[in-house]
Design a protein around this motif. Structure first.
Motif, PDB file in Angstrom:
ATOM      1  N   ILE A  30      41.761  50.539  39.995  1.00 40.45           N
ATOM      2  CA  ILE A  30      41.431  49.685  41.020  1.00 40.45           C
ATOM      3  C   ILE A  30      42.372  49.129  41.904  1.00 40.45           C
ATOM      4  O   ILE A  30      42.050  48.230  42.852  1.00 40.45           O
ATOM      5  CB  ILE A  30      40.281  48.451  40.459  1.00 40.45           C
ATOM      6  N   ARG A  31      43.742  49.617  41.661  1.00 40.05           N
ATOM      7  CA  ARG A  31      44.782  49.067  42.687  1.00 40.05           C
ATOM      8  C   ARG A  31      44.848  49.952  43.668  1.00 40.05           C
ATOM      9  O   ARG A  31      45.630  49.706  44.716  1.00 40.05           O
ATOM     10  CB  ARG A  31      46.003  48.877  41.840  1.00 40.05           C
ATOM     11  N   ASP A  32      43.820  51.340  43.511  1.00 43.17           N
ATOM     12  CA  ASP A  32      44.011  52.145  44.817  1.00 43.17           C
ATOM     13  C   ASP A  32      42.885  51.702  45.662  1.00 43.17           C
ATOM     14  O   ASP A  32      41.619  52.486  45.178  1.00 43.17           O
ATOM     15  CB  ASP A  32      43.880  53.404  44.138  1.00 43.17           C
ATOM     16  N   ALA A  33      43.006  51.183  46.900  1.00 39.37           N
ATOM     17  CA  ALA A  33      41.756  50.714  47.584  1.00 39.37           C
ATOM     18  C   ALA A  33      41.022  52.011  48.033  1.00 39.37           C
ATOM     19  O   ALA A  33      39.734  51.903  47.998  1.00 39.37           O
ATOM     20  CB  ALA A  33      42.365  50.051  48.755  1.00 39.37           C
ATOM     21  N   GLY A  34      41.434  53.210  48.495  1.00 42.84           N
ATOM     22  CA  GLY A  34      40.864  54.314  48.842  1.00 42.84           C
ATOM     23  C   GLY A  34      40.004  54.739  47.770  1.00 42.84           C
ATOM     24  O   GLY A  34      38.757  55.492  47.921  1.00 42.84           O
ATOM     25  N   ALA A  35      40.579  54.919  46.604  1.00 40.31           N
ATOM     26  CA  ALA A  35      39.592  55.449  45.321  1.00 40.31           C
ATOM     27  C   ALA A  35      38.475  54.476  45.064  1.00 40.31           C
ATOM     28  O   ALA A  35      37.391  54.962  44.737  1.00 40.31           O
ATOM     29  CB  ALA A  35      40.505  55.667  44.080  1.00 40.31           C
ATOM     30  N   VAL A  36      38.912  53.196  45.098  1.00 36.23           N
ATOM     31  CA  VAL A  36      37.916  52.042  44.708  1.00 36.23           C
ATOM     32  C   VAL A  36      36.560  52.426  45.733  1.00 36.23           C
ATOM     33  O   VAL A  36      35.394  52.575  45.605  1.00 36.23           O
ATOM     34  CB  VAL A  36      38.058  50.830  44.774  1.00 36.23           C
ATOM     35  N   ALA A  37      36.952  52.564  47.054  1.00 39.12           N
ATOM     36  CA  ALA A  37      35.983  52.753  48.413  1.00 39.12           C
ATOM     37  C   ALA A  37      35.078  54.023  48.097  1.00 39.12           C
ATOM     38  O   ALA A  37      33.987  53.820  48.161  1.00 39.12           O
ATOM     39  CB  ALA A  37      36.647  52.793  49.569  1.00 39.12           C
ATOM     40  N   GLN A  38      35.995  55.030  47.568  1.00 36.60           N
ATOM     41  CA  GLN A  38      35.234  56.396  47.348  1.00 36.60           C
ATOM     42  C   GLN A  38      33.968  56.380  46.415  1.00 36.60           C
ATOM     43  O   GLN A  38      32.970  56.717  46.371  1.00 36.60           O
ATOM     44  CB  GLN A  38      36.228  57.571  47.363  1.00 36.60           C
ATOM     45  N   PHE A  39      34.698  55.533  45.217  1.00 34.95           N
ATOM     46  CA  PHE A  39      33.544  55.384  43.827  1.00 34.95           C
ATOM     47  C   PHE A  39      32.405  54.674  44.258  1.00 34.95           C
ATOM     48  O   PHE A  39      31.346  55.059  43.925  1.00 34.95           O
ATOM     49  CB  PHE A  39      34.609  54.680  42.681  1.00 34.95           C
ATOM     50  N   VAL A  40      32.689  53.452  45.034  1.00 39.59           N
ATOM     51  CA  VAL A  40      31.608  52.799  45.239  1.00 39.59           C
ATOM     52  C   VAL A  40      30.591  53.201  46.153  1.00 39.59           C
ATOM     53  O   VAL A  40      29.346  53.320  45.832  1.00 39.59           O
ATOM     54  CB  VAL A  40      32.043  51.178  45.753  1.00 39.59           C
ATOM     55  N   GLU A  41      31.255  53.977  47.180  1.00 40.26           N
ATOM     56  CA  GLU A  41      30.335  54.646  48.342  1.00 40.26           C
ATOM     57  C   GLU A  41      29.512  55.839  47.628  1.00 40.26           C
ATOM     58  O   GLU A  41      28.298  55.983  47.711  1.00 40.26           O
ATOM     59  CB  GLU A  41      31.239  55.136  49.437  1.00 40.26           C
ATOM     60  N   ARG A  42      30.222  56.585  46.689  1.00 44.44           N
ATOM     61  CA  ARG A  42      29.522  57.844  46.013  1.00 44.44           C
ATOM     62  C   ARG A  42      28.289  57.017  44.949  1.00 44.44           C
ATOM     63  O   ARG A  42      27.264  57.562  45.038  1.00 44.44           O
ATOM     64  CB  ARG A  42      30.512  58.446  45.204  1.00 44.44           C
ATOM     65  N   GLU A  43      28.675  56.207  44.045  1.00 37.87           N
ATOM     66  CA  GLU A  43      27.920  55.766  43.344  1.00 37.87           C
ATOM     67  C   GLU A  43      26.792  54.574  43.630  1.00 37.87           C
ATOM     68  O   GLU A  43      25.609  54.446  43.083  1.00 37.87           O
ATOM     69  CB  GLU A  43      28.634  55.151  41.905  1.00 37.87           C
ATOM     70  N   ALA A  44      27.099  54.002  44.737  1.00 41.75           N
ATOM     71  CA  ALA A  44      26.387  53.065  45.356  1.00 41.75           C
ATOM     72  C   ALA A  44      25.478  52.140  44.277  1.00 41.75           C
ATOM     73  O   ALA A  44      24.484  52.019  44.229  1.00 41.75           O
ATOM     74  CB  ALA A  44      25.088  53.567  46.191  1.00 41.75           C
ATOM     75  N   PRO A  45      26.465  51.280  43.477  1.00 45.10           N
ATOM     76  CA  PRO A  45      25.566  50.333  42.504  1.00 45.10           C
ATOM     77  C   PRO A  45      25.183  49.320  43.077  1.00 45.10           C
ATOM     78  O   PRO A  45      25.449  48.619  44.032  1.00 45.10           O
ATOM     79  CB  PRO A  45      26.972  49.992  41.620  1.00 45.10           C
ATOM     80  N   ASP A  46      24.114  48.587  42.208  1.00 45.98           N
ATOM     81  CA  ASP A  46      23.432  47.604  42.631  1.00 45.98           C
ATOM     82  C   ASP A  46      24.349  46.231  41.986  1.00 45.98           C
ATOM     83  O   ASP A  46      24.352  45.194  42.717  1.00 45.98           O
ATOM     84  CB  ASP A  46      22.008  47.444  41.856  1.00 45.98           C
ATOM     85  N   ALA A  47      25.230  46.413  41.269  1.00 51.58           N
ATOM     86  CA  ALA A  47      25.914  45.419  40.517  1.00 51.58           C
ATOM     87  C   ALA A  47      27.238  45.965  40.127  1.00 51.58           C
ATOM     88  O   ALA A  47      27.346  47.237  39.599  1.00 51.58           O
ATOM     89  CB  ALA A  47      25.502  44.710  39.514  1.00 51.58           C
ATOM     90  N   ILE A  48      28.284  45.358  40.059  1.00 55.85           N
ATOM     91  CA  ILE A  48      29.598  45.559  39.780  1.00 55.85           C
ATOM     92  C   ILE A  48      30.179  44.603  38.855  1.00 55.85           C
ATOM     93  O   ILE A  48      30.207  43.496  39.256  1.00 55.85           O
ATOM     94  CB  ILE A  48      30.618  46.046  40.804  1.00 55.85           C
ATOM     95  N   VAL A  49      30.759  44.978  37.699  1.00 52.28           N
ATOM     96  CA  VAL A  49      31.146  43.944  36.786  1.00 52.28           C
ATOM     97  C   VAL A  49      32.806  44.236  36.612  1.00 52.28           C
ATOM     98  O   VAL A  49      33.172  45.458  36.057  1.00 52.28           O
ATOM     99  CB  VAL A  49      30.763  43.795  35.028  1.00 52.28           C
ATOM    100  N   ILE A  50      33.658  43.429  37.036  1.00 50.20           N
ATOM    101  CA  ILE A  50      35.005  43.652  36.913  1.00 50.20           C
ATOM    102  C   ILE A  50      35.615  43.092  35.502  1.00 50.20           C
ATOM    103  O   ILE A  50      35.938  41.705  35.534  1.00 50.20           O
ATOM    104  CB  ILE A  50      35.779  42.967  38.168  1.00 50.20           C
TER     105      ILE A  50
END
Length: 304
Positions: A46-66
């Protein structure tokens, strides 16, 4: 289908959350991890902003727990930039990505955002951390609340729960010293700082309740807190561990703190905001620790 992404699913709290959410058969749960990625988990730094953006866009979660964080106070003191990257910058990165898909974001924080001089602390009390860990988590709270359109910070105290090694929790990390004291010199434990050990399966249940409210359109935003209600010093914890292990608690001696990293005296968190909503569950320490030790026997992987 309600979709939840769990960031840091391989950690002490993350595993408990995954186990709890597995009971929700009409939910889709997406676990991610970085260092200890199991076969069913997505590898994500999650320190990789690009990887995070791709993951969230691909999976489109309703909620994220950090649930990922640098939680070791001594490491934070020695490597503040590393702590900030995970505890602050990564939180902002996840919240930014969550905004793009309209996800609600829950970020885990700590009682160490307070200085421990005036407990109990309410959700709206002003933070006043006294070490690098607390400062990084306070900044992480601000990063979440300033960035996320729909976000909640959940402050928690000292956590313990089912483990994969003794050092995963400051509670179970005491077991090797206690076991060694049964055969050799006495164990010496701090009897100054007061903690409120909180069982990770109980926290996971609280998180599920928060997620359930969000799934119904009743999401909680801002700051919430949850805590166990049994005050203990490290010495108290060690004595109760010794009792659970059927070892001689009289061999455990009391001392004052010798840590190089400053720690607060008593950061008891007031849990009334969640309690007023009917949210919460507490398992007594003695019951919980015996459940842990049943699954992870005390003489396992201990060198004495």
């Amino acid at each position: 289908m309600f979709t939840v992404a769990i960031i840091g699913a391989s950690g002490l709290l993350g595993r408990a959350v995954i186990d709890e959410l597995a009971r929700e058969h009409d939910w889709r749960v997406i676990p991610t991890a970085f260092r200890r990625t199991a076969a069913h988990m997505i590898s994500l730094d999650i320190r990789d902003a690009g990887a995070v953006a791709q993951f969230v866009e691909r999976e489109a979660p309703d909620a994220i727990v950090i649930a990922a964080a640098e939680r070791r106070p001594d490491v934070c003191e020695l490597e503040p930039l590393q702590a900030r990257a995970l505890n602050v910058d990564a939180v902002r990165t996840v919240a930014t990505a969550a905004n793009r898909v309209g996800a609600w974001t829950l970020s885990i924080s700590t009682d160490y955002v307070f200085d421990g001089t005036r407990p109990p602390y309410r959700c709206d009390d002003s933070p006043s951390p006294i070490n690098a860990y607390g400062r990084s988590k306070e900044e992480g709270e601000r990063a979440l609340l300033d960035t996320a359109r729909k976000g909640c910070v959940l402050r928690l105290p000292l956590l313990y729960g089912p483990i994969v090694d003794w050092q995963e929790s400051a509670v179970t990390s005491l077991v090797p010293a206690i076991a060694a004291s049964a055969d050799a010199a006495s164990a010496v434990m701090d009897a100054w700082a007061i903690r409120y050990p909180t069982y990770t399966p109980d926290v996971a249940f609280v998180i599920k309740q928060l997620l359930t409210r969000h799934s119904r359109g009743e999401g909680i935003c801002g700051i919430a807190q949850w805590s166990g209600d049994e005050p203990m010093t490290k010495h108290d914890i060690a004595v109760r561990l010794a009792d659970a292990l059927q070892l001689n608690a009289n061999l455990i001696r009391q001392t004052t703190p010798v840590d190089s990293t400053p720690r607060p005296r008593d950061c008891h968190l007031d849990s009334s905001r969640l309690e007023s909503l009917g949210i919460g569950r507490r398992t007594s320490f003695d019951v919980a620790i015996r459940q842990i030790l049943t699954k992870f026997p005390w003489n396992r992987d201990i060198e004495t």
